[in-house]
Design a protein around this motif. Structure first.
Motif, PDB file in Angstrom:
ATOM      1  N   SER A   1       0.623  -1.202  -0.048  1.00 34.22           N
ATOM      2  CA  SER A   1       0.016   0.067   0.172  1.00 34.22           C
ATOM      3  C   SER A   1       0.709   1.191   0.003  1.00 34.22           C
ATOM      4  N   TYR A   2       1.522   1.534  -1.092  1.00 37.43           N
ATOM      5  CA  TYR A   2       2.374   2.817  -1.325  1.00 37.43           C
ATOM      6  C   TYR A   2       2.186   3.441  -2.376  1.00 37.43           C
ATOM      7  N   SER A   3       2.704   4.495  -2.557  1.00 31.35           N
ATOM      8  CA  SER A   3       2.401   5.508  -3.707  1.00 31.35           C
ATOM      9  C   SER A   3       3.598   5.391  -4.753  1.00 31.35           C
ATOM     10  N   ALA A   4       3.622   4.567  -5.911  1.00 36.51           N
ATOM     11  CA  ALA A   4       4.675   4.820  -6.658  1.00 36.51           C
ATOM     12  C   ALA A   4       4.854   5.968  -7.430  1.00 36.51           C
ATOM     13  N   CYS A   5       3.627   6.604  -7.489  1.00 36.62           N
ATOM     14  CA  CYS A   5       3.713   7.988  -8.026  1.00 36.62           C
ATOM     15  C   CYS A   5       4.414   9.093  -7.331  1.00 36.62           C
ATOM     16  N   GLY A   6       4.865   8.809  -6.199  1.00 36.50           N
ATOM     17  CA  GLY A   6       5.651   9.693  -5.377  1.00 36.50           C
ATOM     18  C   GLY A   6       7.396   9.479  -5.395  1.00 36.50           C
ATOM     19  N   ILE A   7       7.639   8.157  -6.062  1.00 33.16           N
ATOM     20  CA  ILE A   7       8.796   8.030  -6.239  1.00 33.16           C
ATOM     21  C   ILE A   7       9.889   9.081  -6.747  1.00 33.16           C
ATOM     22  N   PRO A   8       9.576   9.761  -7.964  1.00 28.37           N
ATOM     23  CA  PRO A   8      10.374  11.028  -8.390  1.00 28.37           C
ATOM     24  C   PRO A   8      10.632  12.081  -7.465  1.00 28.37           C
TER      25      PRO A   8
ATOM     26  N   ALA B   1      23.460  -3.809 -16.701  1.00 33.05           N
ATOM     27  CA  ALA B   1      24.878  -2.969 -16.098  1.00 33.05           C
ATOM     28  C   ALA B   1      24.251  -2.010 -14.929  1.00 33.05           C
ATOM     29  N   ASP B   2      25.099  -1.960 -14.136  1.00 36.46           N
ATOM     30  CA  ASP B   2      24.983  -1.323 -12.782  1.00 36.46           C
ATOM     31  C   ASP B   2      24.719   0.281 -13.205  1.00 36.46           C
ATOM     32  N   GLY B   3      23.653   1.005 -12.640  1.00 39.58           N
ATOM     33  CA  GLY B   3      23.476   2.403 -13.012  1.00 39.58           C
ATOM     34  C   GLY B   3      22.147   2.336 -14.137  1.00 39.58           C
ATOM     35  N   ILE B   4      21.562   1.258 -14.266  1.00 39.45           N
ATOM     36  CA  ILE B   4      20.323   1.557 -15.423  1.00 39.45           C
ATOM     37  C   ILE B   4      19.028   1.003 -14.357  1.00 39.45           C
ATOM     38  N   PHE B   5      18.148   2.073 -14.400  1.00 32.63           N
ATOM     39  CA  PHE B   5      16.794   1.791 -13.512  1.00 32.63           C
ATOM     40  C   PHE B   5      15.555   2.039 -14.140  1.00 32.63           C
ATOM     41  N   GLY B   6      14.706   0.989 -13.977  1.00 27.09           N
ATOM     42  CA  GLY B   6      13.358   1.238 -14.177  1.00 27.09           C
ATOM     43  C   GLY B   6      12.836   1.804 -12.874  1.00 27.09           C
ATOM     44  N   ILE B   7      11.727   2.594 -13.187  1.00 30.27           N
ATOM     45  CA  ILE B   7      10.917   3.295 -11.882  1.00 30.27           C
ATOM     46  C   ILE B   7       9.749   2.720 -11.645  1.00 30.27           C
ATOM     47  N   GLN B   8       9.435   1.773 -10.731  1.00 32.43           N
ATOM     48  CA  GLN B   8       8.166   0.942 -10.791  1.00 32.43           C
ATOM     49  C   GLN B   8       7.884   0.862  -9.429  1.00 32.43           C
ATOM     50  N   THR B   9       8.748   0.508  -8.438  1.00 28.24           N
ATOM     51  CA  THR B   9       8.572   0.066  -6.960  1.00 28.24           C
ATOM     52  C   THR B   9       9.196   0.893  -6.191  1.00 28.24           C
ATOM     53  N   LEU B  10       8.999   0.926  -4.796  1.00 31.20           N
ATOM     54  CA  LEU B  10       9.736   1.606  -3.736  1.00 31.20           C
ATOM     55  C   LEU B  10      11.030   1.334  -3.810  1.00 31.20           C
ATOM     56  N   ASN B  11      11.355  -0.139  -4.142  1.00 32.84           N
ATOM     57  CA  ASN B  11      12.750  -0.403  -4.109  1.00 32.84           C
ATOM     58  C   ASN B  11      13.524   0.140  -5.025  1.00 32.84           C
ATOM     59  N   SER B  12      12.969   0.269  -6.117  1.00 37.50           N
ATOM     60  CA  SER B  12      13.424   0.922  -7.421  1.00 37.50           C
ATOM     61  C   SER B  12      13.963   2.359  -7.078  1.00 37.50           C
ATOM     62  N   GLY B  13      13.083   3.047  -6.341  1.00 31.11           N
ATOM     63  CA  GLY B  13      13.414   4.355  -5.872  1.00 31.11           C
ATOM     64  C   GLY B  13      14.555   4.501  -4.926  1.00 31.11           C
ATOM     65  N   LYS B  14      14.473   3.560  -3.898  1.00 30.17           N
ATOM     66  CA  LYS B  14      15.731   3.384  -3.049  1.00 30.17           C
ATOM     67  C   LYS B  14      16.959   3.101  -3.713  1.00 30.17           C
ATOM     68  N   LYS B  15      16.872   2.236  -4.809  1.00 30.49           N
ATOM     69  CA  LYS B  15      18.122   1.909  -5.297  1.00 30.49           C
ATOM     70  C   LYS B  15      18.589   3.227  -6.213  1.00 30.49           C
ATOM     71  N   VAL B  16      17.617   4.055  -6.973  1.00 28.99           N
ATOM     72  CA  VAL B  16      18.214   5.142  -7.595  1.00 28.99           C
ATOM     73  C   VAL B  16      18.762   6.234  -6.358  1.00 28.99           C
ATOM     74  N   ASP B  17      18.019   6.328  -5.643  1.00 35.08           N
ATOM     75  CA  ASP B  17      18.532   7.283  -4.662  1.00 35.08           C
ATOM     76  C   ASP B  17      19.831   6.971  -3.918  1.00 35.08           C
ATOM     77  N   ALA B  18      20.298   5.825  -3.664  1.00 35.41           N
ATOM     78  CA  ALA B  18      21.172   5.359  -3.284  1.00 35.41           C
ATOM     79  C   ALA B  18      22.493   5.312  -4.077  1.00 35.41           C
ATOM     80  N   PHE B  19      22.169   5.256  -5.266  1.00 30.80           N
ATOM     81  CA  PHE B  19      23.116   5.205  -6.579  1.00 30.80           C
ATOM     82  C   PHE B  19      23.794   6.660  -6.499  1.00 30.80           C
ATOM     83  N   ILE B  20      22.701   7.589  -6.600  1.00 35.72           N
ATOM     84  CA  ILE B  20      22.988   8.907  -6.673  1.00 35.72           C
ATOM     85  C   ILE B  20      23.800   9.561  -5.664  1.00 35.72           C
ATOM     86  N   THR B  21      23.527   9.116  -4.139  1.00 36.08           N
ATOM     87  CA  THR B  21      24.317   9.325  -3.067  1.00 36.08           C
ATOM     88  C   THR B  21      25.692   8.830  -3.040  1.00 36.08           C
TER      89      THR B  21
END
Length: 451
Positions: free
Chosen positions: A41-48, A129-149
């Motif tokens: 029960s999460y908001s995928a729309c809020g990931i960006p 390859a590392d650094g390629i992301f689909g944006i669909q779940t909260l986990n994907s959002g976490k991975k993008v954020d961690a990669f940027i950091t």
């Protein structure tokens, strides 16, 4: 007497809306939800907005946790459990438990499939390859954020200029990352007509985004397992990270051995009650087909609003009710920095495909009275049936209130209003909020002269 067991596959918008409704109506049902990720029960729309920093904590996007569902609703939400197969002959599902790496069969009396959509990723060279992301779940959002950091990327390439692509462009711009978008279409935002897509293109360029249209992804270059460039059919673009915004496909591949019917796009075919062709099996959300109320044709669209509504309908009927989902007019909006981009109804290309004789117009107006401070430009496109004047679609781009005005057009489409009906609407007026003739009415007045 044996309790009736409902199994729900997918623990996000549609699945949990349905499960919660069943629990309210049927306190004695046993309800089990299997969710592949670790969140429900999460908001995928809020990931960006989490990635951009506008939302500080990922937990803010979670509406209810699995613990809350069992504590408050007696719904067993089992996260990190993926359904691999549905046996519709014997009323059971094969489940993989990622916690202990075991598999088991779970029986059901009623089954709801709410597995949503999945980000489309072509299996081109180096696509893992590392650094390629689909944006669909909260986990994907976490991975993008961690990669940027961790890696502090300077250049990002977004493959695809749809909603996710554009919203992620804003997020990355706010992070100080140089953004390039490639899209195989003539213009970004293929959910708009090209003439309105061109205006979005101009907005993005104004914001500092580089755009290459009419280019297709060929493959990725990588070094030591990390993406270094995106190669199209025309050029090579250096990249420290890549976002895949190429659209969403129904997540239904696990149904291959079942008897559940799918559409050409692999969405689950359902009736107005969200029932599939198999007894005691329902489907809702981004994995299911719906109906376009303007074309009166079967339709697939992946939107959170539709997922929640169809989930409620499915839950009502699983619990013994008789609620119908009428369909959609395909209303959507996104915000790119200060610009709102909205659409509803049919595109010109769809009118041509459905052999509808139509006319269209684009007008430029103001969001407030022209003399009022900070009035912004707004562009409105209307499409109407030639002869009858019935509204067929609308698209709006502006720095404010595009979303408000698209809802007027969505209401008009749902009610099958004509241009004259729109002109006659008693819309609100005050200099700080609108011109005396609202922009949607100004567009209707201009187009009605061509009917």
């Amino acid at each position: 007497m044996k309790k009736k067991k409902l199994v729900v596959i997918g623990g996000d918008a549609a699945g949990m809306s349905a499960a919660s409704k069943v629990r309210r109506e049927q306190p004695d049902f046993e309800i089990i939800v299997f969710e592949k990720s670790e969140y429900t029960s999460y908001s995928a729309c809020g990931i960006p907005y989490f990635i951009s920093g506008k939302v500080e904590n990922l937990e803010e996007l979670i509406v209810r946790s699995p613990e809350k569902f069992i504590e408050k609703y007696n719904i067993k939400a089992k996260t990190l459990h993926e359904v691999l197969e549905v046996d519709t002959d014997n009323n059971k599902v094969l489940v993989h438990n990622y916690n202990d790496k075991t598999q088991f069969w779970e029986s059901y009396d009623a089954l709801l499939i709410a597995t949503g959509g999945k980000a489309f990723c072509p299996e081109v060279k180096n696509h893992t390859a590392d650094g390629i992301f689909g944006i669909q779940t909260l986990n994907s959002g976490k991975k993008v954020d961690a990669f940027i950091t961790k890696h502090q990327p300077k250049k990002a390439v977004i493959v695809g200029g749809g909603y996710i692509g554009l919203e992620m462009a804003e997020a990355l711009i706010l992070k100080g990352i140089e953004v390039t978008i490639i899209d195989r279409a003539k213009e970004v935002m293929a959910t708009l007509d090209p003439d309105m897509g061109k205006k979005v293109h101009e907005v993005l360029v104004e914001l500092g985004v580089t755009i290459f249209n009419s280019e297709s992804l060929s493959y990725f270059e990588e070094k030591e397992g990390k993406v270094t460039a995106v190669v199209t059919d025309k050029k090579t673009i250096k990249a420290d990270m890549v976002i895949l915004g190429m659209g969403t496909a129904p997540n239904t591949s696990f149904l291959a051995k079942s008897k559940i019917k799918l559409s050409d796009r692999k969405a689950i075919k359902v009736n107005r009650y969200q029932q599939t062709n198999v007894k005691n099996v329902w489907a809702a959300g981004d994995c299911a087909e719906t109906k376009n109320l303007v074309s009166n044709k079967p339709f697939y669209i992946a939107l959170g609003t539709v997922a929640n509504k169809t989930g409620l309908v499915a839950g009502t009927n699983i619990a013994g009710g008789t609620l119908k989902f009428p369909g959609v007019v395909a209303t959507a909006v996104c915000k790119i920095c200060v610009y709102e981009i909205a659409r509803t109804g049919l595109l010109e290309s769809e009118c041509v495909a459905f052999k509808i004789d139509f006319v269209s117009t684009i007008i430029k107006s103001k969001t407030r009275a022209h003399y009022y401070p900070e009035a912004k430009d707004i562009f409105v496109k209307l499409i109407a049936e030639k002869g009858t004047g019935k509204l067929l679609g609308g698209q709006i781009i502006g720095e404010e209130d595009a979303a408000k005005r698209i809802d007027v057009l969505a209401t008009a489409l749902t009610s099958k209003l004509t241009l004259q009906n729109i002109i006659d609407l008693d819309l609100s007026y005050a200099p700080p909020v609108s011109p005396v003739w609202d922009p949607v009415q100004t567009a209707a007045r201009k187009l009605i002269n061509r009917i």
